[in-house]
Design an enzyme around this catalytic site. Structure first.
Site, mmCIF file in Angstrom:
data_model
loop_
_atom_site.group_PDB
_atom_site.id
_atom_site.type_symbol
_atom_site.label_atom_id
_atom_site.label_comp_id
_atom_site.label_asym_id
_atom_site.label_seq_id
_atom_site.Cartn_x
_atom_site.Cartn_y
_atom_site.Cartn_z
ATOM 1 N N HIS A 113 6.351 4.389 12.645
ATOM 2 C CA HIS A 113 6.334 4.396 11.174
ATOM 3 C C HIS A 113 7.400 5.399 10.732
ATOM 4 O O HIS A 113 7.155 6.601 10.658
ATOM 5 C CB HIS A 113 4.946 4.816 10.676
ATOM 6 C CG HIS A 113 4.780 4.729 9.189
ATOM 7 N ND1 HIS A 113 3.990 3.784 8.581
ATOM 8 C CD2 HIS A 113 5.294 5.477 8.184
ATOM 9 C CE1 HIS A 113 4.015 3.956 7.269
ATOM 10 N NE2 HIS A 113 4.810 4.988 7.012
ATOM 11 N N HIS A 118 10.538 6.899 8.211
ATOM 12 C CA HIS A 118 11.105 7.026 6.871
ATOM 13 C C HIS A 118 12.605 7.253 7.001
ATOM 14 O O HIS A 118 13.072 7.809 7.998
ATOM 15 C CB HIS A 118 10.445 8.177 6.112
ATOM 16 C CG HIS A 118 9.064 7.856 5.638
ATOM 17 N ND1 HIS A 118 8.630 8.088 4.351
ATOM 18 C CD2 HIS A 118 8.003 7.309 6.271
ATOM 19 C CE1 HIS A 118 7.369 7.705 4.217
ATOM 20 N NE2 HIS A 118 6.966 7.227 5.386
ATOM 21 N N CYS A 162 5.864 9.952 0.227
ATOM 22 C CA CYS A 162 4.573 10.630 0.389
ATOM 23 C C CYS A 162 4.429 11.659 -0.715
ATOM 24 O O CYS A 162 5.265 12.556 -0.834
ATOM 25 C CB CYS A 162 4.473 11.311 1.752
ATOM 26 S SG CYS A 162 2.928 12.228 1.993
ATOM 27 N N ARG A 174 0.835 -1.208 0.000
ATOM 28 C CA ARG A 174 0.000 0.000 0.000
ATOM 29 C C ARG A 174 0.868 1.256 0.000
ATOM 30 O O ARG A 174 0.960 1.965 -0.991
ATOM 31 C CB ARG A 174 -0.934 -0.020 1.224
ATOM 32 C CG ARG A 174 -2.092 0.994 1.149
ATOM 33 C CD ARG A 174 -1.729 2.397 1.569
ATOM 34 N NE ARG A 174 -1.283 2.490 2.946
ATOM 35 C CZ ARG A 174 -0.832 3.609 3.489
ATOM 36 N NH1 ARG A 174 -0.745 4.729 2.766
ATOM 37 N NH2 ARG A 174 -0.398 3.633 4.749
ATOM 38 N N ASP A 175 1.528 1.522 1.105
ATOM 39 C CA ASP A 175 2.282 2.760 1.252
ATOM 40 C C ASP A 175 3.478 2.818 0.323
ATOM 41 O O ASP A 175 3.929 3.895 -0.057
ATOM 42 C CB ASP A 175 2.739 2.893 2.706
ATOM 43 C CG ASP A 175 3.111 4.315 3.066
ATOM 44 O OD1 ASP A 175 2.747 5.233 2.324
ATOM 45 O OD2 ASP A 175 3.772 4.507 4.101
ATOM 46 N N ASN A 232 9.918 4.287 2.994
ATOM 47 C CA ASN A 232 9.746 3.797 4.349
ATOM 48 C C ASN A 232 10.976 3.002 4.787
ATOM 49 O O ASN A 232 11.807 2.604 3.974
ATOM 50 C CB ASN A 232 8.526 2.866 4.419
ATOM 51 C CG ASN A 232 7.235 3.597 4.184
ATOM 52 O OD1 ASN A 232 6.782 4.357 5.025
ATOM 53 N ND2 ASN A 232 6.626 3.364 3.031
#
Length: 305
Positions: free
Chosen positions: A203, A205, A236, A11-12, A245
């Site tokens: 979470h 990065h 993002c 997803r991300d 990530n």
């Protein structure tokens, strides 16, 4: 110590890739991750395909994923319309999201923070009716690409609102990768005065190369859940300069070397990431993955000589 890794690459990670993977390829990736022992996967987002065409196949993908008793599939659900779509699939959990900074929230969701709450409450109500657990994401908790540093007080206000709505866990996002171990420790020390760290996930990065150090600091503080992305995929679209990530492979290597068993096979994760790298037609940023592939090439040359 029991550490839970939540794989967010499907997803991300993929939502920021120029090349769009087909549904069959995504299913293959999911199966590879499952075979490696990963049991928590965030696989897609029920947002408008107009905004994120890379995830336009959310419904089809959800219906084609292997059904395993010990596996949790999660999807991002932004609003009522997305919840209605998600409710028609076998996805186990939903996730709602917003930013701790006002400007990033407007850029990302096209709403103010105060106007976002009613939208998410509606999703939470639908989830409750469906008997579905919901996770909350809070972005830009350490810094915003538009506003700079974000206050801990603002982060806590957003987190407390989400907890009151009924989310079971909050993932704190270093969206632009500006955090350092000192900042992570400071925020978590403040958070644990109001929120049990068992309800917090990290979470991170790796934009400035501090992602792994930040994750380890979070673990030392008592956080037991980390979001990671195969190969280090991600970023993002509303955070200029934000890189991928924290790589699943890099975290796994660190944990294994520290004697922390996750039950996940690092080599098999690397195999799956190699497939994704081929599909994306670019080297993925995971250092452990690239080391694995270099060793693989060297062994192949040795066999041929």
């Amino acid at each position: 110590m029991q550490i839970k890794l939540v794989e967010v690459g499907l997803r991300d990670g993929l939502q920021n890739e120029r090349i769009i993977l087909g549904t069959e390829d995504k299913v293959r990736v999911a199966k590879g991750l499952l075979a490696a022992g990963i049991r928590h996967l965030e696989v897609t987002s029920f947002v408008s395909p107009r905004w994120i065409p890379q995830l336009a196949d959310a419904t089809q993908l959800a219906q084609q994923l292997p059904s395993l008793a010990d596996v949790v599939y999660r999807a991002l659900v932004p609003n009522r319309k997305g919840a209605e779509r998600a409710a028609q699939t076998p996805i186990h959990e939903w996730a709602v999201f917003m930013s701790a900074s006002e400007t990033h929230n407007r850029k990302n969701i096209n709403k103010s923070i105060s106007d976002t709450y009613p939208v998410l409450r509606e999703v939470m109500e639908m989830a409750k009716e469906q008997g579905i657990r919901v996770r909350g994401y809070v972005s830009t908790v350490f810094g915003c690409p538009y506003e700079g540093k974000v206050s801990t007080a603002q982060v806590l206000r957003v987190c407390e609102q989400l907890l009151q709505m009924g989310v079971y866990e909050i993932s704190l996002g270093d969206t632009i990768g500006v955090a350092t171990p000192k900042a992570v420790k400071s925020l978590l020390q403040e958070c644990q005065q109001h929120i049990p760290l068992t309800q917090i996930a990290g979470h991170f990065h790796d934009t400035r190369g501090t992602g792994l150090a930040n994750a380890y600091t979070a673990l030392e503080m008592g956080v037991h859940t980390l979001d990671t992305s195969l190969g280090g995929l991600g970023g993002c679209p509303y955070a200029p300069g934000a890189s991928g990530n924290l790589a699943t492979e890099d975290v796994l290597y660190l944990l294994q070397q520290e004697g922390i068993d996750t039950g996940i096979d690092l080599a098999r994760v690397c195999e799956t990431s190699e497939f994704v790298q081929t599909k994306c037609r670019r080297p993925l940023p995971s250092k452990v993955l690239q080391s694995h592939l270099a060793q693989k090439r060297q062994e192949k040359r040795g066999d041929e000589s």
